[in-house]
Design a protein around this motif. Structure first.
Motif, short mmCIF file in Angstrom:
data_model
loop_
_atom_site.label_atom_id
_atom_site.label_comp_id
_atom_site.label_asym_id
_atom_site.label_seq_id
_atom_site.Cartn_x
_atom_site.Cartn_y
_atom_site.Cartn_z
N ASN A 245 0.64 -1.07 0.15
CA ASN A 245 0.08 -0.20 0.02
C ASN A 245 0.86 1.09 -0.07
OD1 ASN A 245 0.93 -0.56 2.63
ND2 ASN A 245 -0.87 0.15 3.59
N ASP B 19 3.32 -4.39 -5.26
CA ASP B 19 2.31 -5.31 -5.78
C ASP B 19 2.81 -6.60 -6.29
OD1 ASP B 19 -0.60 -6.07 -5.77
OD2 ASP B 19 -0.58 -5.39 -7.58
N ASN C 243 -3.67 3.28 -4.54
CA ASN C 243 -3.48 1.55 -4.49
C ASN C 243 -4.89 1.40 -5.40
OD1 ASN C 243 -2.64 1.15 -1.02
ND2 ASN C 243 -1.53 2.05 -2.70
N LYS C 244 -5.96 1.80 -5.26
CA LYS C 244 -7.08 1.23 -5.91
C LYS C 244 -7.03 1.35 -7.29
CE LYS C 244 -10.05 3.38 -2.95
NZ LYS C 244 -11.56 4.04 -2.46
N ASP D 147 -5.99 -4.00 -3.10
CA ASP D 147 -6.91 -3.51 -2.00
C ASP D 147 -6.49 -2.90 -0.97
OD1 ASP D 147 -9.21 -4.02 -0.63
OD2 ASP D 147 -9.07 -6.26 -0.48
N SER D 148 -7.15 -1.73 -1.06
CA SER D 148 -6.62 -0.76 0.11
C SER D 148 -7.61 0.20 0.19
CB SER D 148 -5.34 -0.07 -0.52
OG SER D 148 -4.66 0.56 0.50
N ARG D 149 -8.11 0.52 1.38
CA ARG D 149 -9.07 1.64 1.41
C ARG D 149 -9.10 2.25 2.99
NH1 ARG D 149 -11.91 -3.13 2.99
NH2 ARG D 149 -13.54 -2.95 4.43
N HIS E 98 -5.73 -2.37 4.50
CA HIS E 98 -4.81 -3.22 3.45
C HIS E 98 -5.14 -4.56 3.62
CE1 HIS E 98 -2.41 -3.88 0.11
NE2 HIS E 98 -1.15 -4.20 0.98
#
Lengths: 410, 955
Positions: A77, A88, A132-133, A138-140, A170
């Protein structure tokens, strides 16, 4: 139950994972540094490119440096698109590493939280989440109500000095058995013909006409087609052997573990504002660390200051841990580049490659760094993933600014 | 009762008049005041105290000295308490760890049945195929691992810290330590004697009473105290860091000690030997038996076997005999039985004495029931002896952890079969058993010499132990007992590592001691290798054919014994910086926010109204957190020239200028205004959150040679600062000062000293918010008063206080960037649209010049630029990314939104963003912001959004 264990249980002898072999006069590739990076590169040279006349040379045992001293957190992330893509790719390799190496490296994708305690951190976390998105990672951003479900142990009240406002969540992030990564790569490399020379120190590098020709070691001299320095912490010293200055300062980074405890914490929790991160290993130890020490040094003795500060900050997040006991502390070396991104690839000295500048984020990049560096060595072409991290970016004023996502040491 | 409690013993620590009730594993027991939890359990007949980490085997007391993992229990909400060191208290609720459903019937002990398929490192070799298997197995492993339980309701507790300073710190209150402390204090040194036990005496406390030696301790203690020395009992020294910086713990207190010199007189401890079933409850170290017997009047059983390799075991055996215990046999590795009164007594009692023998196996169900004693050389047959406990006195290891942390090296003495210390660093002195075996007389003398030497008298040489002492005290050189089959032979009790595990790991290639440790986990548990360290090294040496010395040892790391997080944290001291007006803000119902170490009002209920009021009439904001530095001296201008990208030499007295500070890479570190109050006196403001960093940066350069004749005084906390701004600000301020504020006399970008409401102030006419305004700086002590006066006077002018949120909107309407929000760790001022501040043509070099010259020549890649949306767009948030579709229609990141707000003044959402330079240069160019998968349009805007000419500022 694996067949191998069955055989071993019924009296079979397990095979040796790597061998001590004589030092040859010549290797096509000499890799200085027997950590996860150097061994991964050796493994992929052999596995992906069939280059097996390779030596990995370490002044100590394999994994004695950063690979064995980091706190084994894996995540992708990051803040810059270049960084996110790179890490990634590393996470993806880690996800299949146990199967690739047939060695359980115990990658445990428990989820990773980076806490924000003030509005500027919330802003940075949102920036990271958005980057990231867009890269498919997958990160929010999550707020306290959801945070309470992900990590109910966190003190989400307004009692702490710096109440938690939000977090970057993450899910693919997690922890791994770091030594197992080293051993898995070492075994894989050894099986494919790579020589691993432990307790062999490189004392000099020979250069002729602007190109590296070999290395001198405490066990004799070796001629080499290519020399790769994969010596996090000491890269400046190795590069100095070929008169190559690197924009790096080396700092100690400390960490510690508690006595083993029954499971209490599932996710990895990081707080940049409090300079602390905590995870619980499968052995039950809480593994904790902080930012790099505030001054440059090659000392790995550790300090009391670190333990005191860390303990205070951990209790800010988890006040109920006051009776958990610190079992041991240690330190590793981190070489910090100006932009908090690594230095990988070719150098002005022909045939001398670097894999350096790994600051506090080197271990999590081991597979992808090894794989892309191997590709660079085999093809003589810098892979696209590596290009942003070339040494010349400093002269070209084209840095990759990761300070916002890499300034806490893990 | 179990009949294990003896009649009162000389020197015991019990108060038998005070019985204490406590619970263990659901049963009630009774002990005495002065008992430890472990001694009370032993007296009550409890043999099994814990279950082991991997195989869940029953374990009982081993060392009784706080080293081993066997006595770890949970007491209330405290995990992993060493019950052999914890004083018993009435009503204690003691629980076993790692056992379910109960200690006696632990279902997880079934794992041992599969142990042949769980060799060393088995988890690396299985559970990973298929990939999905691992999370399920990990769940099982994870729940099986760990010992103690953390209670999430544990209160934080009360902890504190104390600094101590001493010329000589003596660690260990045995004879050598007391002697050293006395000698040092006699030399005039400030002495601190630290001992982990409740009373001084060291090994004398638990060995056979010796009136002469005891009297010497009592004398020494008195002399030390009379001469001003300090004694800390019940205190464990747990860390040695650089420059003789020691950490020590007593209860909930952490001592941080700076020592001139340190005498380590920490003694030595015994470790168990490797034989089949060596972990059965009842098998314990000789010194553990002595501690139970002499300190607590307890025997661990009724029929003993003693195994030794030196004279200590014989003392244990004789003590047991004297206590009325049936000693079934004594095995001594040495081929000849020694001579002495202890042996005579045992011979007279008809005890079986076996020279040249050792223990090879132990058997039993929940405790040892019989042992096999064999000849060390395998020459003769074996003896099977029934017993209910075993005392092992075979191997000594110096308590050298502190010395190793200090930099001492270990050196294996093959003759003694013991680690010795050499390469002692300056200021470290050893005395007593830690330095090797010595007689009572020698340890006292050694202590005296070490103490005198530590105090600065270097004439005395250390006393070496004589050969005859060494001969009676050497450790067993056996790596492991002769193999007679049977049960597992444990090396590491914390982690259930056996000798077979070690051999297997070595065969697999883990043939260096550090690798062996990491793979087999030998020495990685709660005892940190104290019990298994030497055996592990010897086995490694045996397995690799190297000498013990060449095998080396793993690095010892602090702390010596585990330390609670609460103790390390101490009282929480997280300082909060509060402005002089803080209480007023809170009283007014302001929503307070964290801003660095400060608390600041975010708003007073309605930020939009605050914005409007300020634009229409007048507003007042507390900007006390601004960094405020006073720079004086002839070199100030020259130094600022080098630290900032701006020109300063030409700034005239009474003038103010905005400045940007960069690092060598041209990255913006901080910004603020600098006022030249006189030729040599400057007032420099920095950002609020960057204040301490900016000061540090300036000081670094000042002290590195650029600050000749410059003094920097930090006024950040001693001065309050308010910004009074808005069209009515001049009129309002004029009511409070005699200073002529007219535009002619006090124009824009000027600094003036003035009394405001009688308070001496510095006024800066600047305008971050874009309106006519005055920053008012005054000593913090007047801050609250002055603020109130301004508020009161403002009532007639429509004044409204405003908070940080309104200020953010106001500055955004002027398109001013905020360092750290709109800039990041790579931002240069040229790209950030502040090229006008950068003077590459300055006479002198300055930080960032090289980089900025390059950027100015090549042009920036990305630029900070304003954007507007023409609508209210609340979904636009700071941190969102600006994207552009690539050939395949996939969104590619081209920039990001760094600031964004709805402007009440302009009635639309505006912001600052980073865009590729070519796009940023095109005014009105449209681009798209990525919001939750949607694309929101926005247009490039150049310059301020509000009052682009700045007429309102200057008027």
């Amino acid at each position: 139950m694996s067949l191998k264990l069955l055989r071993q249980g019924l009296g079979g002898r397990p095979p040796r994972m790597w061998h001590d072999r004589p030092l040859k006069d010549h290797y096509d590739v000499v890799i200085i540094g027997g950590g996860a990076h150097g061994l991964a590169c050796a493994y992929y040279l052999a596995a992906d490119h069939g280059i097996t006349n390779v030596a990995v040379i370490d002044k100590s045992y394999i994994g004695a440096g950063g690979s064995g001293r980091n706190t084994a957190i894996i995540r992708s992330n990051y803040l810059t698109p270049e960084g996110v893509q790179f890490y990634d790719a590393s996470v993806k390799l880690y996800e299949g590493l146990a199967q690739e190496l047939d060695f359980n490296v115990m990658f445990s994708q428990r989820g990773h939280l980076t806490l924000a305690h003030n509005d500027s951190s919330v802003r940075t976390m949102r920036r990271r989440a958005e980057v990231n998105k867009l890269q498919g990672v997958d990160s929010r951003l999550v707020y306290p109500d959801e945070l309470a479900r992900i990590c109910p142990q966190l003190d989400l009240s307004d009692h702490p000095r710096f109440p938690i406002q939000a977090a970057l969540y993450h899910p693919p992030g997690g922890i791994i058995r770091h030594d197992a990564v080293v051993w898995g790569y070492a075994r894989g490399a050894d099986q494919r013909g790579v020589d691993i020379h432990q307790y062999t120190e490189v004392t000099g590098i020979d250069v002729a006409n602007g190109a590296v020709t070999g290395v001198r070691t405490t066990r004799g001299n070796v001629s080499a087609g290519i020399v790769l320095s994969a010596t996090a912490g000491w890269a400046s010293n190795v590069a100095a052997m070929v008169d190559l200055p690197l924009p790096l300062d080396t700092f100690p980074l400390q960490a510690c573990v508690t006595e083993p405890l029954k499971p209490i914490l599932d996710v990895v929790v990081v707080s940049g504002s409090l300079h602390v991160y905590v995870s619980q290993s499968d052995r039950g130890e809480l593994v904790m660390g902080a930012s790099i020490d505030p001054f440059t040094s090659y000392s790995v003795g550790g300090s009391l200051d670190f333990l005191e500060g860390l303990a205070g900050h951990v209790l800010e997040l988890f006040p109920f841990l006051s009776k958990a006991r610190i079992l041991r502390q240690w330190a590793g070396l981190c070489e910090m580049p100006p932009d908090f991104s690594p230095l990988m690839g070719i150098t002005p000295v022909d045939n001398f490659l670097i894999d350096a500048g790994w600051g506090t984020y080197g271990f999590k990049a081991s597979p992808i760094c090894g794989k892309t560096m191997a590709e660079l060595i085999a093809t003589r072409q810098t892979p696209a993933l590596l290009r942003p991290f070339r040494l010349s970016r400093f002269a070209e004023y084209d840095q990759v600014g990761e300070k916002g996502a890499a300034s806490v040491g893990h | 009762m179990s009949g294990r409690r003896l009649p009162a013993q000389t020197g015991e620590s019990l108060d038998r008049g005070q019985p204490l009730e406590f619970r263990f594993d659901g049963h009630s027991y009774q002990g005495f005041a002065g008992d430890t939890v472990a001694s009370a359990l032993t007296a009550a007949g409890v043999n099994v105290v814990s279950r082991s980490f991997k195989y869940h085997r029953p374990r009982g007391l081993l060392c009784c000295a706080g080293h081993c993992p066997n006595c770890l229990v949970q007491i209330g909400d405290e995990p992993s308490v060493r019950s052999c060191k914890r004083a018993l208290e009435a009503g204690m609720d003691v629980q076993p760890q790692n056992a379910w459903p109960s200690l006696d019937n632990d279902l997880l002990s079934l794992t041992e049945a599969a142990s042949r398929f769980m060799p060393v490192g088995f988890y690396y070799k299985t559970f990973h195929r298929p990939r999905l298997l691992w999370p399920a197995f990990e769940h099982v492993l994870r729940n099986a691992a760990g010992l103690g339980v953390i209670d999430e309701n544990t209160p934080e507790g009360d902890y504190d810290k104390q600094y101590l300073h001493a010329d000589v710190v003596v660690v260990g209150g045995g004879p050598a330590g007391v002697s050293a402390a006395v000698a040092a204090v006699d030399e005039g040194a400030r002495v601190l004697l630290i001992d982990e036990n409740p009373e001084l005496g060291g090994h004398l406390r638990y060995s056979r009473p010796d009136a002469v030696a005891h009297a010497r301790i009592v004398d020494g203690q008195q002399r030390l105290l009379q001469s001003g020395g300090t004694i800390l009992n019940d205190t464990a020294v747990v860390g040695w860091y650089e420059d003789h910086w020691l950490s020590a713990v007593r209860g909930n207190r952490l001592f941080k000690i700076r020592a001139g010199a340190v005498v380590v007189a920490s003694g030595a401890f015994e470790t168990p030997s490797v034989f089949a079933g060596n972990d059965h409850p009842g098998i314990m170290l000789g010194t553990a038996v002595q501690r139970l017997l002499h300190l607590y009047g307890v025997v661990p059983g009724h029929r003993a076997v003693v195994v030794t390799a030196n004279d200590t075991g014989w003392a244990v055996a004789a003590d047991l005999l004297a206590a009325g215990v049936n000693v079934a046999a004594v095995a001594d590795e040495r081929p000849q039985l020694p001579v002495g009164t202890d042996i005579e007594a045992l011979q007279a009692a008809g005890v079986t004495l076996l020279p040249g023998s050792t223990i090879a196996a132990a058997r039993g169900k929940s405790g040892v029931e019989e042992v096999t004693l064999v000849a060390v050389d395998g020459s003769s047959g074996s003896h099977v002896v029934r017993c209910d406990f075993v005392a092992l006195s075979t191997t000594w290891v110096p308590s050298a952890e502190l010395a190793y942390m200090a930099g001492a090296r270990s050196c294996y003495d093959d003759e003694l079969a013991e680690m010795r210390l050499d390469n002692l660093p300056d200021g470290l002195f050893l005395a007593g058993r830690v330095a090797g075996p010595c007689s009572a007389e020698q340890e006292w003398l050694q202590g005296a010499r070490a103490g005198a030497a530590a105090a600065g008298n270097t004439d005395d040489l250390p006393i070496a132990a004589s050969q005859d002492v060494q001969a009676t005290a050497r450790s067993s050189a056996l790596v492991a007992a002769p193999d007679v089959g049977g049960d597992k032979r444990f090396v590491c009790l914390c982690e259930d590592v056996t000798d077979v595990d070690i051999e297997t790991a070595i065969a697999e290639g883990f043939d260096r001691i550090e690798l062996l440790k990491r793979y087999s986990t030998v020495g990685m548990g709660p005892c940190q290798g104290r019990m298994c360290g030497l055996n592990g090294i010897r086995l490694c040496a045996q397995g690799t054919g190297k000498s013990v010395q060449d095998t080396g040892r793993t690095t010892g790391r602090p702390p010596v014994t585990p330390v609670a997080l609460g103790v390390l944290a101490g009282q929480k001291m997280e300082p909060v910086q509060l402005s002089a007006v803080h209480d007023w803000h809170v009283d007014q119902g302001a929503r307070m926010m964290v801003a660095g170490l400060w608390m600041r009002p975010e708003h007073y209920g309605d930020a939009a109204a605050e914005v409007r009021a300020m634009r229409q009439t007048v507003g007042l904001i507390d900007v006390s957190p601004l960094g405020k530095l006073q720079l004086t001296g002839p070199g100030v201008a020259a130094m600022l020239e080098r630290l900032y990208v701006n020109n300063w030499q030409d700034l005239r007295r009474g003038r103010v200028r905005y400045g940007i500070m960069c690092n060598d890479e041209g990255v913006v570190l901080d910004d603020g205004v600098c006022a030249r109050l006189s030729d040599e006196q400057w007032y420099v403001s920095t950002t609020s959150t960057g204040a301490s960093g900016a000061l540090e940066w300036m000081e670094w350069w000042r002290q590195s040679g650029w600050g000749d004749g410059v003094h920097i005084t930090d006024l950040t906390e001693t001065h309050a600062a308010f910004n009074l701004a808005g069209p009515q600000s001049r009129a309002l301020l004029q009511t409070q000062t005699d200073r002529d504020l007219s535009n002619d006399r006090f124009p824009y970008m000027r600094a003036r000293r003035a009394d405001v409401a009688g308070v001496p102030c510095l006024l800066l006419r600047i305008g971050f918010t874009g309106e006519l305004g005055y920053e008012i700086h005054c000593p913090a002590g007047y801050g609250r008063y002055l603020w109130q006066r301004l508020i009161d006077a403002g009532a007639d002018f429509g004044l409204r206080p405003f908070g940080v949120e309104a200020q953010r909107v106001l500055r955004l309407e002027k398109a001013h960037f905020i360092v750290g929000q709109d800039t990041d760790a790579l931002t240069d001022p040229i790209s950030a649209d502040a090229a006008w501040a950068v003077h590459l043509d300055k006479d002198c070099d300055f930080l960032g010049r090289r980089a900025l010259t390059r950027i100015a020549t090549d042009g920036p890649r990305q630029r900070l630029v304003g954007f507007r949306t023409g609508r209210r767009a609340d979904s636009l948030l700071e941190g969102l990314q600006i994207v552009q579709s690539d050939d395949r229609g996939k969104p590619q990141i081209i920039g990001w939104v760094s600031s964004c707000r709805f402007s009440p003044t302009l009635q639309e959402t505006i912001g600052l963003c980073w865009l590729p330079a070519a796009l940023a240069e095109r005014s009105e160019a449209t681009f798209h912001i990525h919001v939750d998968g949607r694309l929101e349009p926005a247009r490039v805007h150049h310059g301020p959004f509000y009052d682009a000419e700045g007429a309102r500022l200057r008027g």
